[in-house]
Design a protein around this motif. Structure first.
Motif, mmCIF file in Angstrom:
data_model
loop_
_atom_site.group_PDB
_atom_site.id
_atom_site.type_symbol
_atom_site.label_atom_id
_atom_site.label_comp_id
_atom_site.label_asym_id
_atom_site.label_seq_id
_atom_site.Cartn_x
_atom_site.Cartn_y
_atom_site.Cartn_z
ATOM 1 N N ASP A 10 0.820 -1.213 0.000
ATOM 2 C CA ASP A 10 0.000 0.000 0.000
ATOM 3 C C ASP A 10 0.855 1.264 0.000
ATOM 4 O OD1 ASP A 10 -2.326 -1.487 -0.025
ATOM 5 O OD2 ASP A 10 -2.692 -1.293 2.136
ATOM 6 N N ARG A 11 2.071 1.178 0.516
ATOM 7 C CA ARG A 11 2.960 2.344 0.562
ATOM 8 C C ARG A 11 3.678 2.598 -0.768
ATOM 9 N NH1 ARG A 11 3.600 0.821 6.068
ATOM 10 N NH2 ARG A 11 5.287 -0.616 5.646
ATOM 11 N N LEU A 12 3.649 1.620 -1.675
ATOM 12 C CA LEU A 12 4.296 1.818 -2.972
ATOM 13 C C LEU A 12 3.533 2.860 -3.781
ATOM 14 C CD1 LEU A 12 5.185 -1.821 -4.113
ATOM 15 C CD2 LEU A 12 6.711 -0.112 -3.142
ATOM 16 N N LYS A 13 4.280 3.679 -4.491
ATOM 17 C CA LYS A 13 3.681 4.677 -5.372
ATOM 18 C C LYS A 13 3.295 4.000 -6.683
ATOM 19 C CE LYS A 13 6.659 8.152 -3.382
ATOM 20 N NZ LYS A 13 7.808 9.010 -3.593
ATOM 21 N N ASP A 14 2.381 4.624 -7.418
ATOM 22 C CA ASP A 14 1.938 4.051 -8.690
ATOM 23 C C ASP A 14 3.095 3.793 -9.648
ATOM 24 O OD1 ASP A 14 -0.672 4.030 -7.830
ATOM 25 O OD2 ASP A 14 -1.335 5.691 -9.113
ATOM 26 N N ASP A 15 4.121 4.664 -9.610
ATOM 27 C CA ASP A 15 5.241 4.474 -10.540
ATOM 28 C C ASP A 15 6.153 3.313 -10.142
ATOM 29 O OD1 ASP A 15 6.581 5.658 -8.388
ATOM 30 O OD2 ASP A 15 7.527 7.215 -9.600
ATOM 31 N N GLN A 16 5.846 2.654 -9.033
ATOM 32 C CA GLN A 16 6.609 1.481 -8.619
ATOM 33 C C GLN A 16 5.912 0.181 -9.036
ATOM 34 O OE1 GLN A 16 7.059 2.955 -4.464
ATOM 35 N NE2 GLN A 16 9.228 2.514 -4.810
ATOM 36 N N PHE A 17 4.907 0.315 -9.875
ATOM 37 C CA PHE A 17 4.224 -0.826 -10.474
ATOM 38 C C PHE A 17 4.339 -0.709 -11.984
ATOM 39 C CE2 PHE A 17 2.039 -0.361 -6.415
ATOM 40 C CZ PHE A 17 1.947 -1.674 -5.974
ATOM 41 N N ARG A 22 -7.633 0.496 -14.008
ATOM 42 C CA ARG A 22 -8.580 1.620 -13.920
ATOM 43 C C ARG A 22 -9.073 1.860 -12.507
ATOM 44 N NH1 ARG A 22 -11.812 -0.437 -18.988
ATOM 45 N NH2 ARG A 22 -10.464 0.373 -20.603
ATOM 46 N N GLU A 23 -9.074 0.828 -11.699
ATOM 47 C CA GLU A 23 -9.548 0.949 -10.320
ATOM 48 C C GLU A 23 -8.441 1.392 -9.363
ATOM 49 O OE1 GLU A 23 -11.368 -2.829 -9.580
ATOM 50 O OE2 GLU A 23 -12.895 -2.476 -11.105
ATOM 51 N N GLY A 24 -7.249 1.622 -9.908
ATOM 52 C CA GLY A 24 -6.135 2.101 -9.101
ATOM 53 C C GLY A 24 -5.321 1.011 -8.435
ATOM 54 N N GLU A 25 -5.596 -0.253 -8.783
ATOM 55 C CA GLU A 25 -4.837 -1.360 -8.198
ATOM 56 C C GLU A 25 -3.549 -1.585 -8.981
ATOM 57 O OE1 GLU A 25 -5.203 -6.098 -7.123
ATOM 58 O OE2 GLU A 25 -7.017 -4.975 -7.587
ATOM 59 N N GLY A 26 -2.434 -1.638 -8.254
ATOM 60 C CA GLY A 26 -1.141 -1.855 -8.876
ATOM 61 C C GLY A 26 -0.872 -3.328 -9.112
ATOM 62 N N HIS A 27 -0.257 -3.625 -10.249
ATOM 63 C CA HIS A 27 0.114 -4.989 -10.620
ATOM 64 C C HIS A 27 1.581 -4.991 -11.030
ATOM 65 C CE1 HIS A 27 -4.165 -6.170 -10.864
ATOM 66 N NE2 HIS A 27 -4.320 -4.924 -11.304
ATOM 67 N N LEU A 28 2.250 -6.062 -10.758
ATOM 68 C CA LEU A 28 3.655 -6.248 -11.138
ATOM 69 C C LEU A 28 4.557 -5.173 -10.518
ATOM 70 C CD1 LEU A 28 3.085 -7.125 -14.900
ATOM 71 C CD2 LEU A 28 3.547 -8.734 -13.055
ATOM 72 N N PRO A 29 4.792 -5.251 -9.202
ATOM 73 C CA PRO A 29 5.702 -4.287 -8.571
ATOM 74 C C PRO A 29 7.083 -4.333 -9.222
ATOM 75 C CG PRO A 29 4.677 -5.716 -6.917
ATOM 76 C CD PRO A 29 4.296 -6.244 -8.260
ATOM 77 N N ILE A 30 7.679 -3.173 -9.389
ATOM 78 C CA ILE A 30 9.019 -3.064 -9.978
ATOM 79 C C ILE A 30 9.887 -2.171 -9.100
ATOM 80 C CG2 ILE A 30 8.400 -3.621 -12.370
ATOM 81 C CD1 ILE A 30 8.186 -0.598 -12.910
ATOM 82 N N ASN A 31 9.736 -2.307 -7.786
ATOM 83 C CA ASN A 31 10.406 -1.435 -6.828
ATOM 84 C C ASN A 31 11.823 -1.868 -6.473
ATOM 85 O OD1 ASN A 31 8.776 -3.560 -5.574
ATOM 86 N ND2 ASN A 31 9.671 -2.834 -3.667
ATOM 87 N N ASP A 32 12.205 -3.098 -6.793
ATOM 88 C CA ASP A 32 13.567 -3.555 -6.515
ATOM 89 C C ASP A 32 13.925 -4.686 -7.483
ATOM 90 O OD1 ASP A 32 12.393 -5.937 -5.489
ATOM 91 O OD2 ASP A 32 12.478 -5.197 -3.440
#
Length: 83
Positions: A10-17, A22-32
């Motif tokens: 939940d703390r990840l920003k949208d640009d980390q996915f 459309r519902e704002g749910e992030g998929h495929l995290p790319i934070n590390d």
């Protein structure tokens, strides 16, 4: 792979996915590094709302891979354009 619990996710920003639906749910995290590798392997298992959304996610994953020094095989689904 580093685990993301619900609070961390939940703390990840949208640009980390790679993809935010459309519902704002992030998929495929790319934070590390480990999550970028996971996004590469799961790219073709993800349902996208459109071909354009899939292409944007593909480009984001490739950019994240480059940033983290990860080589992406030319045979990988994420290496191939969705168009």
């Amino acid at each position: 792979m580093a685990e993301l619990d619900a609070a961390d996710r939940d703390r990840l920003k949208d640009d980390q996915f790679a993809y935010v639906d459309r519902e704002g749910e992030g998929h495929l995290p790319i934070n590390d590094v480990s999550h970028v590798r996971n996004a590469i392997s799961r790219f073709d298992q993800t349902d996208f709302e459109s071909k354009a959304a899939k292409e944007r996610a593909r480009k984001r994953i490739l950019a994240a891979a480059k940033k983290h020094g990860i080589d992406v095989s030319e045979d990988s689904d994420v290496a191939k354009s969705a168009r």
